[in-house]
Design an enzyme around this catalytic site. Structure first.
Site, PDB file in Angstrom:
ATOM      1  N   GLU A 161       0.816  -1.219   0.000  1.00 51.73           N
ATOM      2  CA  GLU A 161       0.000   0.000   0.000  1.00 51.73           C
ATOM      3  C   GLU A 161       0.850   1.270   0.000  1.00 51.73           C
ATOM      4  O   GLU A 161       0.726   2.136   0.877  1.00 51.73           O
ATOM      5  CB  GLU A 161      -0.955  -0.001   1.195  1.00 51.73           C
ATOM      6  N   GLU A 320      -6.612  -7.672  -0.909  1.00 54.43           N
ATOM      7  CA  GLU A 320      -7.168  -7.518   0.438  1.00 54.43           C
ATOM      8  C   GLU A 320      -8.605  -7.025   0.350  1.00 54.43           C
ATOM      9  O   GLU A 320      -8.912  -6.132  -0.439  1.00 54.43           O
ATOM     10  CB  GLU A 320      -6.377  -6.487   1.267  1.00 54.43           C
TER      11      GLU A 320
END
Length: 689
Positions: A161, A320
């Protein structure tokens, strides 16, 4: 934007068949080893065949500078692999250990006031730090050398991320990197001055050394908008440059092993230019967390479609999402019953060939201990784990039936999204802070769905002009090149919807002069002289406008002062005389070349758009395009159409019964009998046609 890398997908373990990947983030270093065997037992029960390992394990892998401990990771990977569970191995560079930041505090990023952001969470490193890069690349090198040729590692998960917390750094390292970025982009300081409009407020610069980041300038003041837009571009590029450096080290040692990093694509997020980043990964992957409330499912489908667009309809990886509540909202709502299966199958319908969660086992300590997982605190005997097992079985059946190798069938309609338009409309000195880019594409996606039309959501750089119908929703920035594409698309027979707040500025946020929407006024057949923002913060000020088609505009309206002879007004305002808006055109259809346009000059929201769409479609000769808005239908097929699947989702909070074709191969909260499917709320049925 660089040339796209050739798509490359993680291959199955030796002796295994190619199947949809299923699993989640696995953190064996957070649990005693006696738990590992039970983890693997439960993974097998759930149908898990891949896990991501080592994402936040730098301190465990390198507990002291230059001292490495791979033994625990070797044992974990070996156990997983021998059980038939592949590993998406992290570079482990996402969060540096304390020994590094204590020895080198210069790697810590600084906020806009110049304050240091200290360790204590994650992503406390600055993207442009040469010291951090040296340590990160060294770890990548060690990881690649150690796991080169490991039969159980099928992909690299580079960092994690990027930019989630350290998107903007205002340190001197960042300043020097920004100066270099500007020199590469503009070549001369005069070109920077022109792009940023520095003649305003005496901001002229004589040398690149005078360029500084958009640091704190005092409360209530306004940063140069061109500079701010470029800093957002630079920040995306700076993080991308670090990713590429890590990627290249890993690739040089383990050639042929696919690499990715997880994006954060949603209807409410534009951290980085993920379409630009999509060119630099072997396969696109995403972290997405549902929006609680009535938009839940539509937003999942919208974001998944945008991922399909970023991936250019190549298989992508849902890296995710959550089985239920997250931990980072003020109120962490649970997911609706049935949404574990429904949301995941929506992502599969939109092109995902991998479904993974954060995380496998719910943490008992730490900042994310209340974040839901595949194995919750309640353990195996829980509804969440039963849902996880149901999903695993569904994905297995879809694999058996031949879903692999199919792609999401192209829609007739493209809704265009543009990261840079979002960045520009975030600026505080715009006509209103009630309007930005990213809310309008979702409203259009939902309004089209309300009319039974499933649109593709695509980036502005993509082939949106190859669709029969396109929507430009608040695409604030239109360069000369994009304006040319718009003009050619419509002239050659395309059907185009354009909204307010589109085409106001060029790529430098310089206004297109002569009346709005600047560079495409002739295409849409309207001329706007002024705006009529609306709100309720000033007593007696204009807060809404009624339209004569029964809809209501809020937040923003164009003052359309003239229309082309080729145009037709589809709706006008009904307003009190004092507003100056009575009978002003609100929705205008126009012919241009061989094509048609409809200009929507106000914010109608999802419901207003849905109500207006039948007439707008009719003006384009597209009345037969509409269908049943209670369900969302998405198709996947291979090139020869030998394998053809249809996913049908209930969008409502009531059971629906609809006609379907084909054999039902997966159904959640749904029943199919003799060509009729009854689908409960949060239900879905998948048919092979």
């Amino acid at each position: 934007m660089s040339k796209r890398r050739k798509h490359s997908w993680p291959q199955p373990l030796k002796g295994a068949e190619s199947r949809l990947w299923y699993g989640g983030d696995y953190n064996p270093d957070q649990w005693p080893e006696e738990v590992w065997d039970d983890d693997i037992r439960l993974m097998k029960k759930a149908g898990v065949n891949l896990v991501s390992v080592g994402i936040f394990s730098w301190a465990k892998i390198e507990p002291e500078e230059g001292k490495y401990d791979f033994d625990w990771l070797d044992r974990a990977i070996d156990k997983l692999g021998k059980a038939g569970i592949a590993v998406d191995l992290a570079s482990a560079t996402a969060s540096p250990p304390m020994w590094l930041t204590q020895a080198h505090p210069e790697v810590l990023w600084k906020d806009e006031r110049g304050d240091t952001v200290w360790p204590g969470a994650r992503e406390h490193w600055r993207p442009t730090s040469p010291v951090f890069r040296e340590y990160a690349l060294n770890l990548c090198r060690r990881m690649a050398e150690h796991y080169k040729g490991n039969p159980y590692v099928v992909a690299w998960h580079v960092s994690n991320e990027y930019g989630c917390h350290n998107r903007f750094d205002y340190s001197d390292d960042a300043m020097r990197a920004f100066q270099k970025w500007c020199k590469k982009r503009y070549k001369t300081i005069d070109a920077v001055n022109e792009a940023w409009g520095t003649a305003f407020w005496a901001q002229h610069m004589n040398d690149f050394s005078e360029i500084i980041p958009p640091r704190y300038i005092g409360d209530g003041n306004f940063m140069n908008p061109g500079k701010l837009l470029d800093y957002k571009r630079f920040s995306s590029d700076a993080l991308k440059e670090l990713y590429i450096a890590e990627r290249d080290v890993l690739e040089s040692i383990t050639p042929g092993l696919p690499l990715t990093t997880n994006f954060m694509v949603s209807a409410g997020g534009s951290m980085l230019d993920y379409d630009d980043w999509g060119a630099e990964v072997d396969f696109v992957s995403n972290d997405h967390y549902f929006t609680p409330g009535e938009a839940h499912f539509d937003e999942v489908a919208y974001a998944a479609s945008l991922m399909d667009g970023i991936s250019r309809k190549e298989p992508w990886f849902q890296m995710e999402h959550s089985t239920s509540a997250v931990n980072w909202r003020p109120i962490n709502y649970r997911a609706e019953p049935g949404s574990v299966v429904r949301d995941s199958l929506a992502q599969v319908a939109m092109g995902a060939d991998a479904i993974c969660y954060f995380q496998w086992r719910q943490s008992k300590a730490g900042a994310e201990k209340w974040h839901s997982s595949m194995v919750p605190h309640a353990g195996e005997d829980s509804q969440i784990f039963r849902d996880v097992c149901e999903l695993g079985a569904d994905l297995g059946r879809l694999s058996d039936e031949g879903l692999m190798g199919t792609k999401t069938v192209k829609s007739k309609v493209a809704v265009v999204f543009d990261y840079e338009s979002q960045w520009a409309t975030e600026y505080t000195a715009n006509p209103t802070q009630q309007v930005d880019h990213w809310t309008e594409p979702l409203d259009w996606f939902r309004a089209l769905a309300d009319n039974g039309i499933t649109a593709d959501v695509v980036p502005v750089r993509s082939d949106w002009d190859s669709y029969e119908i396109a929507v430009l929703p608040c695409v604030y920035l239109l360069s000369e090149e994009t304006s040319r594409r718009v003009r050619e698309f419509v002239a050659n027979g395309g059907k185009l919807f354009v909204t307010y707040y589109t085409g106001l500025s060029d790529e430098n946020d310089h206004i297109w002069l002569g009346g709005y929407p600047g560079s495409i006024r002739d295409v849409v057949g309207v001329r706007v002289e002024e705006f009529a923002p609306m709100g309720n913060d000033m007593p007696g000020a204009l807060d809404h406008l009624d339209l004569d088609n029964g809809t209501v505009a809020h937040d923003f309206a164009d003052v359309i002062t003239s229309t082309a002879d080729t145009s037709t007004v589809l709706a006008s305002y009904k307003a009190e005389r004092w507003t100056g808006m009575n009978e002003v055109p609100a929705i205008v259809a126009n012919g241009y070349g061989d094509g048609r346009t409809v200009y929507v000059g106000c914010r109608l929201g999802r419901q207003g758009l849905a109500k207006s769409l039948p007439a707008m479609l009719g003006s384009m000769g597209l009345s037969d395009l509409a269908g049943d808005g209670r369900v969302l239908r998405v198709e996947r097929a291979d090139a020869a159409a030998a394998n053809h699947f249809e996913f049908v989702f209930n969008r409502t909070h009531e059971p629906v019964t609809v006609d379907v074709e084909g054999e039902a191969i997966a159904a959640s909260l749904a029943h199919v009998d003799d060509g009729r499917a009854t689908i409960d709320p949060t239900g879905v049925v998948v048919l092979r046609r």
